[in-house]
Write a protein that holds these residues in place. Sequence first.
Motif, PDB file in Angstrom:
ATOM      1  N   ASP A 122      53.802  42.336  17.875  1.00  0.00           N
ATOM      2  CA  ASP A 122      54.471  43.642  18.004  1.00  0.00           C
ATOM      3  C   ASP A 122      53.935  44.427  19.201  1.00  0.00           C
ATOM      4  N   ALA A 123      52.625  44.396  19.374  1.00  0.00           N
ATOM      5  CA  ALA A 123      52.014  45.146  20.482  1.00  0.00           C
ATOM      6  C   ALA A 123      52.446  44.581  21.831  1.00  0.00           C
ATOM      7  N   ALA A 124      52.502  43.276  21.939  1.00  0.00           N
ATOM      8  CA  ALA A 124      52.930  42.659  23.191  1.00  0.00           C
ATOM      9  C   ALA A 124      54.402  42.957  23.457  1.00  0.00           C
ATOM     10  N   GLN A 125      55.213  42.896  22.418  1.00  0.00           N
ATOM     11  CA  GLN A 125      56.642  43.155  22.582  1.00  0.00           C
ATOM     12  C   GLN A 125      56.884  44.565  23.100  1.00  0.00           C
ATOM     13  N   ALA A 126      56.080  45.516  22.646  1.00  0.00           N
ATOM     14  CA  ALA A 126      56.230  46.900  23.099  1.00  0.00           C
ATOM     15  C   ALA A 126      55.950  47.048  24.587  1.00  0.00           C
ATOM     16  N   GLN A 127      55.235  46.097  25.174  1.00  0.00           N
ATOM     17  CA  GLN A 127      54.923  46.133  26.602  1.00  0.00           C
ATOM     18  C   GLN A 127      55.778  45.143  27.397  1.00  0.00           C
ATOM     19  N   GLY A 128      56.824  44.609  26.759  1.00  0.00           N
ATOM     20  CA  GLY A 128      57.679  43.659  27.453  1.00  0.00           C
ATOM     21  C   GLY A 128      57.058  42.286  27.613  1.00  0.00           C
ATOM     22  N   ARG A 129      56.112  41.970  26.775  1.00  0.00           N
ATOM     23  CA  ARG A 129      55.438  40.678  26.827  1.00  0.00           C
ATOM     24  C   ARG A 129      55.407  40.074  25.426  1.00  0.00           C
ATOM     25  N   ARG A 130      54.949  38.846  25.344  1.00  0.00           N
ATOM     26  CA  ARG A 130      54.785  38.225  24.030  1.00  0.00           C
ATOM     27  C   ARG A 130      53.618  37.255  24.063  1.00  0.00           C
ATOM     28  N   PHE A 131      53.052  37.028  22.889  1.00  0.00           N
ATOM     29  CA  PHE A 131      52.025  36.005  22.733  1.00  0.00           C
ATOM     30  C   PHE A 131      52.729  34.793  22.130  1.00  0.00           C
ATOM     31  N   PRO A 132      52.831  33.679  22.901  1.00  0.00           N
ATOM     32  CA  PRO A 132      53.726  32.589  22.520  1.00  0.00           C
ATOM     33  C   PRO A 132      53.141  31.586  21.537  1.00  0.00           C
ATOM     34  N   LEU A 133      52.690  32.092  20.396  1.00  0.00           N
ATOM     35  CA  LEU A 133      52.266  31.224  19.309  1.00  0.00           C
ATOM     36  C   LEU A 133      52.715  31.881  18.017  1.00  0.00           C
ATOM     37  N   SER A 134      53.411  31.117  17.200  1.00  0.00           N
ATOM     38  CA  SER A 134      53.879  31.670  15.935  1.00  0.00           C
ATOM     39  C   SER A 134      53.794  30.596  14.867  1.00  0.00           C
ATOM     40  N   LEU A 135      53.623  31.048  13.630  1.00  0.00           N
ATOM     41  CA  LEU A 135      53.572  30.140  12.487  1.00  0.00           C
ATOM     42  C   LEU A 135      53.919  30.918  11.224  1.00  0.00           C
ATOM     43  N   GLY A 136      54.095  30.198  10.129  1.00  0.00           N
ATOM     44  CA  GLY A 136      54.545  30.824   8.901  1.00  0.00           C
ATOM     45  C   GLY A 136      53.617  31.902   8.374  1.00  0.00           C
ATOM     46  N   ALA A 137      52.311  31.760   8.626  1.00  0.00           N
ATOM     47  CA  ALA A 137      51.328  32.722   8.111  1.00  0.00           C
ATOM     48  C   ALA A 137      51.030  33.831   9.105  1.00  0.00           C
ATOM     49  N   LYS A 138      51.965  34.125  10.022  1.00  0.00           N
ATOM     50  CA  LYS A 138      51.705  35.111  11.070  1.00  0.00           C
ATOM     51  C   LYS A 138      51.410  36.505  10.528  1.00  0.00           C
ATOM     52  N   GLY A 139      51.836  36.792   9.301  1.00  0.00           N
ATOM     53  CA  GLY A 139      51.574  38.110   8.728  1.00  0.00           C
ATOM     54  C   GLY A 139      50.192  38.256   8.135  1.00  0.00           C
ATOM     55  N   SER A 140      49.421  37.179   8.068  1.00  0.00           N
ATOM     56  CA  SER A 140      48.063  37.261   7.514  1.00  0.00           C
ATOM     57  C   SER A 140      47.033  36.512   8.342  1.00  0.00           C
ATOM     58  N   ALA A 141      47.449  35.513   9.097  1.00  0.00           N
ATOM     59  CA  ALA A 141      46.504  34.762   9.934  1.00  0.00           C
ATOM     60  C   ALA A 141      45.941  35.658  11.027  1.00  0.00           C
ATOM     61  N   THR A 142      44.660  35.507  11.313  1.00  0.00           N
ATOM     62  CA  THR A 142      43.995  36.344  12.308  1.00  0.00           C
ATOM     63  C   THR A 142      43.685  35.555  13.580  1.00  0.00           C
ATOM     64  N   ILE A 143      43.482  36.297  14.652  1.00  0.00           N
ATOM     65  CA  ILE A 143      43.215  35.678  15.946  1.00  0.00           C
ATOM     66  C   ILE A 143      41.966  34.813  15.903  1.00  0.00           C
ATOM     67  N   GLY A 144      40.917  35.293  15.257  1.00  0.00           N
ATOM     68  CA  GLY A 144      39.686  34.511  15.185  1.00  0.00           C
ATOM     69  C   GLY A 144      39.881  33.188  14.473  1.00  0.00           C
ATOM     70  N   GLY A 145      40.630  33.215  13.372  1.00  0.00           N
ATOM     71  CA  GLY A 145      40.895  31.979  12.647  1.00  0.00           C
ATOM     72  C   GLY A 145      41.760  31.028  13.431  1.00  0.00           C
ATOM     73  N   LEU A 146      42.745  31.566  14.141  1.00  0.00           N
ATOM     74  CA  LEU A 146      43.621  30.725  14.954  1.00  0.00           C
ATOM     75  C   LEU A 146      42.848  30.034  16.073  1.00  0.00           C
ATOM     76  N   ILE A 147      41.902  30.762  16.647  1.00  0.00           N
ATOM     77  CA  ILE A 147      41.063  30.177  17.695  1.00  0.00           C
ATOM     78  C   ILE A 147      40.129  29.129  17.108  1.00  0.00           C
ATOM     79  N   SER A 148      39.518  29.457  15.991  1.00  0.00           N
ATOM     80  CA  SER A 148      38.522  28.564  15.395  1.00  0.00           C
ATOM     81  C   SER A 148      39.115  27.256  14.899  1.00  0.00           C
ATOM     82  N   THR A 149      40.424  27.236  14.642  1.00  0.00           N
ATOM     83  CA  THR A 149      41.079  26.004  14.212  1.00  0.00           C
ATOM     84  C   THR A 149      41.969  25.410  15.300  1.00  0.00           C
ATOM     85  N   ASN A 150      41.968  26.023  16.486  1.00  0.00           N
ATOM     86  CA  ASN A 150      42.850  25.583  17.569  1.00  0.00           C
ATOM     87  C   ASN A 150      44.274  25.431  17.056  1.00  0.00           C
ATOM     88  N   ALA A 151      44.803  26.509  16.504  1.00  0.00           N
ATOM     89  CA  ALA A 151      46.113  26.479  15.861  1.00  0.00           C
ATOM     90  C   ALA A 151      47.203  26.091  16.851  1.00  0.00           C
TER      91      ALA A 151
END
Length: 479
Positions: A122-151
């Motif tokens: 949402d924050a990136a979209q407000a600036q005309g940008r996006r973070f190009p990674l999405s998955l089903g748990a996007k409403g609860s998964a955190t950046i640290g966990g995504l990095i730590s598992t190389n999602a």
Amino acid sequence: MIGQDIIDRFTALLGPKGVTTNPDDIAPWVSDWRGRYHGAAAAILSPDSTRLISETVKLAAELGVPLVPQGGNTSMVGGATPPSDGSALILSLRRMNRIRSLSAQDNLAVCEAGVILSVLHDAAQAQGRRFPLSLGAKGSATIGGLISTNAGGTQVLRHGTMRALVDGLEAVLPDGSIFDGLDALKKDNRGYDIKQLLIGAEGTLGIVTAASLRLVPAIATRAVGWAGVDSPEQALHLLRLTEKTLGESVEGFEVIADDTLGFVLGHIPGTRSPIETRTPWHVLIEVDHADLADPGPGERLEGALAQAMEQGIVLDAAIAANEAQAEAFWRIRESLSESERAQGPALQYDISVPVAKMPAFMVEAAAAAEAAFPGTTASSFGHLGDGNVHFHVRAPKGTSDGPAWIAAQGQSINAFVHDAVVAAGGSISAEHGIGQMKRAELARLSSPARIAALRAIKTAFDPHGLFNPGKLIPLPEEG
């Protein structure tokens, strides 16, 4: 067990808001998302700054207390579940939830580990940008966990996994020191890449506290299509045709078995098949453009699908007429795991094989598993462009005690499926990590050189074994 005297030491450091000891408040965080692994913890520690995480780690090292880093607790392999003996404390990153900066000019966002993926979107979209990674748990998964598992997720075909999207990293190492690598340098040849060691390490080498993440231009217009095909082999032909005709604008390409689609339609309210024809396999395609001056992706995708139908590759197809329909198509894909879980007891596998071998694997491995374990049913879905297969073997119909079936059959089925993966030149973990679920299989199927290197790195970073014990690194007796 960890006594009150130790809890008091952490409370003195973090204050009452930084330590949770109420068993009811702790309970949701000591079991994994699938409900397969259950642990115990006397407290959840919740620092709200990198400095406090550093001090917490130093105190834990002094006291000899293991720590289990945890974000949204969405691990599919028990990677964030504490040990069952209560010997470790949970270190929650959820209060580390600030987006420190977001620059459209630099195409960069600096986020703390506890930022929820959908919040960054949402924050990136407000600036005309996006973070190009999405998955089903996007409403609860955190950046640290995504990095730590190389999602990975559904956009790896175009943008890669987290390894490709992390330009800089900040982390606390097991001695409490802070690795400050947030600078997003294009060229940096100062020896070993510590950042890449920490990505995918599942919290066993360091606790990710913040990251510099690569952004891309927001989607100006997109087309989402659904195609029915006879086989995964035809789906691969369709992928190559769309890549040839549409180029890099192909962002998502998912292949789904028809029975798996049926589970969604049967269990997820409000879902319907995008096409009238029930075909053996289905393909979900997304084509994105960042420039409104480009030719419309809808027309281009329609042309590619028409060409595929003329060639006999596609049996039936539909293109979403609007954003609501596009979201409805993607809701089917994002509900697959939920619907599979609702279907009944099953063993789920996140595996990868070479892309060229993926179609045959999806068909042949399912048939082989059903033959080897009578009464079971097997099917799969996955990211065809990157070889990632989500392969499920379901318990025989009428199985009432799922845990008992898994206890009796799980090890044999695991070995059967993983042996097939290795025979195909693949990996037993594509994007979910190893956690505790696959640790023994990693030892069984890996070369001695790989296991020795993993253990040497772990020992060098964490000689006392206090970071996320029981995860990823096989014990000596396991291999």
